[in-house]
Design an enzyme around this catalytic site. Structure first.
Site, PDB file in Angstrom:
ATOM      1  N   ASP A  98       4.356  -9.913  -8.981  1.00  0.00           N
ATOM      2  CA  ASP A  98       4.823  -9.197 -10.159  1.00  0.00           C
ATOM      3  C   ASP A  98       5.657  -8.008  -9.689  1.00  0.00           C
ATOM      4  O   ASP A  98       5.398  -7.447  -8.617  1.00  0.00           O
ATOM      5  CB  ASP A  98       3.638  -8.690 -10.990  1.00  0.00           C
ATOM      6  N   ASP A 131       5.616  -5.109 -10.871  1.00  0.00           N
ATOM      7  CA  ASP A 131       4.964  -3.819 -11.125  1.00  0.00           C
ATOM      8  C   ASP A 131       3.737  -3.564 -10.250  1.00  0.00           C
ATOM      9  O   ASP A 131       2.999  -2.618 -10.498  1.00  0.00           O
ATOM     10  CB  ASP A 131       4.604  -3.702 -12.616  1.00  0.00           C
ATOM     11  N   TRP A 136       2.824 -14.762 -22.493  1.00  0.00           N
ATOM     12  CA  TRP A 136       1.877 -14.151 -21.574  1.00  0.00           C
ATOM     13  C   TRP A 136       0.578 -14.966 -21.436  1.00  0.00           C
ATOM     14  O   TRP A 136       0.002 -15.400 -22.422  1.00  0.00           O
ATOM     15  CB  TRP A 136       1.541 -12.728 -22.054  1.00  0.00           C
ATOM     16  N   GLU A 164      -1.190 -19.013 -16.984  1.00  0.00           N
ATOM     17  CA  GLU A 164      -0.563 -19.735 -15.865  1.00  0.00           C
ATOM     18  C   GLU A 164      -1.257 -19.439 -14.539  1.00  0.00           C
ATOM     19  O   GLU A 164      -1.340 -20.309 -13.664  1.00  0.00           O
ATOM     20  CB  GLU A 164       0.935 -19.392 -15.797  1.00  0.00           C
ATOM     21  N   ASP A 165      -1.816 -18.238 -14.421  1.00  0.00           N
ATOM     22  CA  ASP A 165      -2.488 -17.879 -13.170  1.00  0.00           C
ATOM     23  C   ASP A 165      -3.851 -18.580 -13.057  1.00  0.00           C
ATOM     24  O   ASP A 165      -4.257 -18.996 -11.967  1.00  0.00           O
ATOM     25  CB  ASP A 165      -2.627 -16.358 -13.034  1.00  0.00           C
ATOM     26  N   MET A 173      -0.882  -1.064 -10.435  1.00  0.00           N
ATOM     27  CA  MET A 173       0.053  -1.703 -11.359  1.00  0.00           C
ATOM     28  C   MET A 173       0.678  -0.599 -12.196  1.00  0.00           C
ATOM     29  O   MET A 173      -0.024   0.137 -12.881  1.00  0.00           O
ATOM     30  CB  MET A 173      -0.598  -2.733 -12.264  1.00  0.00           C
ATOM     31  N   HIS A 217       2.513  -0.177 -18.203  1.00  0.00           N
ATOM     32  CA  HIS A 217       3.546  -0.647 -19.144  1.00  0.00           C
ATOM     33  C   HIS A 217       2.880  -1.285 -20.349  1.00  0.00           C
ATOM     34  O   HIS A 217       1.710  -1.659 -20.307  1.00  0.00           O
ATOM     35  CB  HIS A 217       4.463  -1.675 -18.460  1.00  0.00           C
ATOM     36  N   ARG A 248       3.059  -4.500 -23.233  1.00  0.00           N
ATOM     37  CA  ARG A 248       3.482  -5.904 -23.221  1.00  0.00           C
ATOM     38  C   ARG A 248       4.944  -5.996 -23.645  1.00  0.00           C
ATOM     39  O   ARG A 248       5.375  -5.348 -24.587  1.00  0.00           O
ATOM     40  CB  ARG A 248       2.579  -6.707 -24.190  1.00  0.00           C
TER      41      ARG A 248
HETATM   42  N1  UDP Z   1       7.958  -9.811 -16.466  1.00  0.00           N
HETATM   43  C1  UDP Z   1       9.245  -9.284 -16.614  1.00  0.00           C
HETATM   44  N2  UDP Z   1       9.762  -9.130 -17.850  1.00  0.00           N
HETATM   45  C2  UDP Z   1       9.082  -9.453 -18.976  1.00  0.00           C
HETATM   46  C3  UDP Z   1       7.771  -9.964 -18.833  1.00  0.00           C
HETATM   47  C4  UDP Z   1       7.228 -10.109 -17.557  1.00  0.00           C
HETATM   48  O1  UDP Z   1       9.909  -8.961 -15.617  1.00  0.00           O
HETATM   49  O2  UDP Z   1       9.626  -9.287 -20.090  1.00  0.00           O
HETATM   50  C5  UDP Z   1       7.442 -10.091 -15.115  1.00  0.00           C
HETATM   51  C6  UDP Z   1       7.175  -8.859 -14.283  1.00  0.00           C
HETATM   52  O3  UDP Z   1       7.345  -9.169 -12.924  1.00  0.00           O
HETATM   53  C7  UDP Z   1       5.731  -8.601 -14.629  1.00  0.00           C
HETATM   54  C8  UDP Z   1       5.160 -10.008 -14.625  1.00  0.00           C
HETATM   55  O4  UDP Z   1       6.201 -10.782 -15.198  1.00  0.00           O
HETATM   56  O5  UDP Z   1       5.097  -7.759 -13.697  1.00  0.00           O
HETATM   57  C9  UDP Z   1       3.852 -10.189 -15.384  1.00  0.00           C
HETATM   58  O6  UDP Z   1       3.935  -9.704 -16.706  1.00  0.00           O
HETATM   59  P1  UDP Z   1       3.048  -8.470 -17.176  1.00  0.00           P
HETATM   60  O7  UDP Z   1       3.300  -7.338 -16.233  1.00  0.00           O
HETATM   61  O8  UDP Z   1       3.307  -8.197 -18.604  1.00  0.00           O
HETATM   62  O9  UDP Z   1       1.565  -9.013 -17.019  1.00  0.00           O
HETATM   63  P2  UDP Z   1       0.219  -8.171 -16.855  1.00  0.00           P
HETATM   64  O10 UDP Z   1       0.565  -6.729 -16.683  1.00  0.00           O
HETATM   65  O11 UDP Z   1      -0.568  -8.386 -18.069  1.00  0.00           O
HETATM   66  O12 UDP Z   1      -0.437  -8.747 -15.649  1.00  0.00           O
HETATM   67 MN    MN Z   2       2.046  -5.869 -15.340  1.00  0.00          MN
END
Ligand code: UDP
Ligand code: MN
Length: 265
Positions: free
Chosen positions: A115, A117, A177, A180-181, A207, A210, A212
């Site tokens: 990811d 982030d 969202w 998949e994992d 992390m 952020h 959603r």
């Molecule tokens: N992501 C992105 N743009 C989006 C949605 C997701 O770049 O509009 C990518 C980004 O790398 C992100 C990852 O997909 O870290 C997982 O999504 P998210 O961070 O929302 O998941 P969570 O924080 O719930 O694990």
């Molecule tokens: Mn994230």
């Protein structure tokens, strides 16, 4: 490892700029390629980042991760796989695209799917592949540095080429969202492999906070597929992957592959 390794603080609000990162990482080559200067690395590592509309996170990620990967003497390439804007996000499919495209560049034998982030807070956390698929993000601040559930396998994961081929990659069928994992975890189990997790003290990672994203809502439509991994993994994945590359750009710090991956049927 030698002196000067250990934990550090990640400041996600740090004022960073791409030109500064470029000047601080003069050994990084076009397309985000790095190589140890005085030895030959055993692993050739492609870092695959699924991406859309997260520029500030990518900048912070590069700020911390380029020095990190170089310090670890990595032979690496950074691939930012960007989904075009008009359709629901599909993280897993972007990972498959990254694998397929990176393979064309170099003889990578280790693929780290990350990811944008998530940033480790200790450089003893080796970004390398192992005997088994490895869950690198097992100690995240957002989960109080614990596993929220036993089988979690998200955030940052590392596969050798053989391991990833053995499970036919990720499912392409998870739009929006979530899920998949967990499906990926079930593929690994179905293929008879185990999960490896680093020591949570060393794997401590952050992390970046952020909300959603728009276009990545959890619809839950694909969740029924999670427990069907064993049944579908050989039909759904790298072997059924279809996409169109819209743009392929070698930036100084990473390779951007902008793709049309279609939409949920
Ligand atoms: N992501 C992105 N743009 C989006 C949605 C997701 O770049 O509009 C990518 C980004 O790398 C992100 C990852 O997909 O870290 C997982 O999504 P998210 O961070 O929302 O998941 P969570 O924080 O719930 O694990
Ligand atoms: Mn994230």
């Amino acid at each position: 490892m030698g002196e000067g390794y250990g934990s550090y603080i990640v400041d996600a609000k740090k004022n960073v700029s791409i030109p500064n990162i470029i000047s601080e990482n003069s050994h990084v080559q076009e397309g985000g390629r790095g190589k140890p200067q005085f030895c030959k690395a055993k692993q050739k590592i492609a870092i695959i980042i699924p991406f859309r509309n997260r520029e500030p996170h990518l900048t912070i990620w590069l700020q911390y991760m380029l020095p990190f990967l170089q310090k670890q003497q990595g032979d690496f390439g950074i691939y930012v796989v960007e989904q075009i804007r008009n359709t629901t996000f599909n993280r897993a499919k972007l990972m498959n695209v990254g694998f397929s495209e990176a393979k064309k560049d170099y003889d990578y034998n280790c693929f780290i799917f990350s990811d944008v982030d998530i940033i480790p807070m200790n450089d003893r956390n080796l970004y390398r592949c192992s005997e088994n698929p490895k869950h690198m993000a097992n100690s995240l601040d957002k989960f109080n540095f614990r596993l929220p559930y036993e089988t979690i396998f998200g955030g940052v994961v590392a596969f050798t080429k053989e391991q990833f081929l053995k499970i036919n990659g990720f499912s392409n069928r998870f739009w929006g969202w979530g899920g998949e994992d967990d499906e990926l975890y079930n593929r690994i189990v179905a293929a008879g492999m185990k999960i490896e997790r680093p020591d949570p003290e060393i794997a401590r990672s952050t992390m970046i906070f952020h909300n959603r994203d728009t276009g990545n809502e959890a619809t839950g439509k694909s969740f029924g597929l999670i427990n069907k991994a064993a049944q579908f993994m050989h039909l759904d994945g790298l072997s059924s992957l279809k996409y169109d590359v819209i743009k392929h750009t070698r930036h100084k710090l990473y390779t951007n592959i902008t793709v049309n991956i279609g939409t949920q049927l």
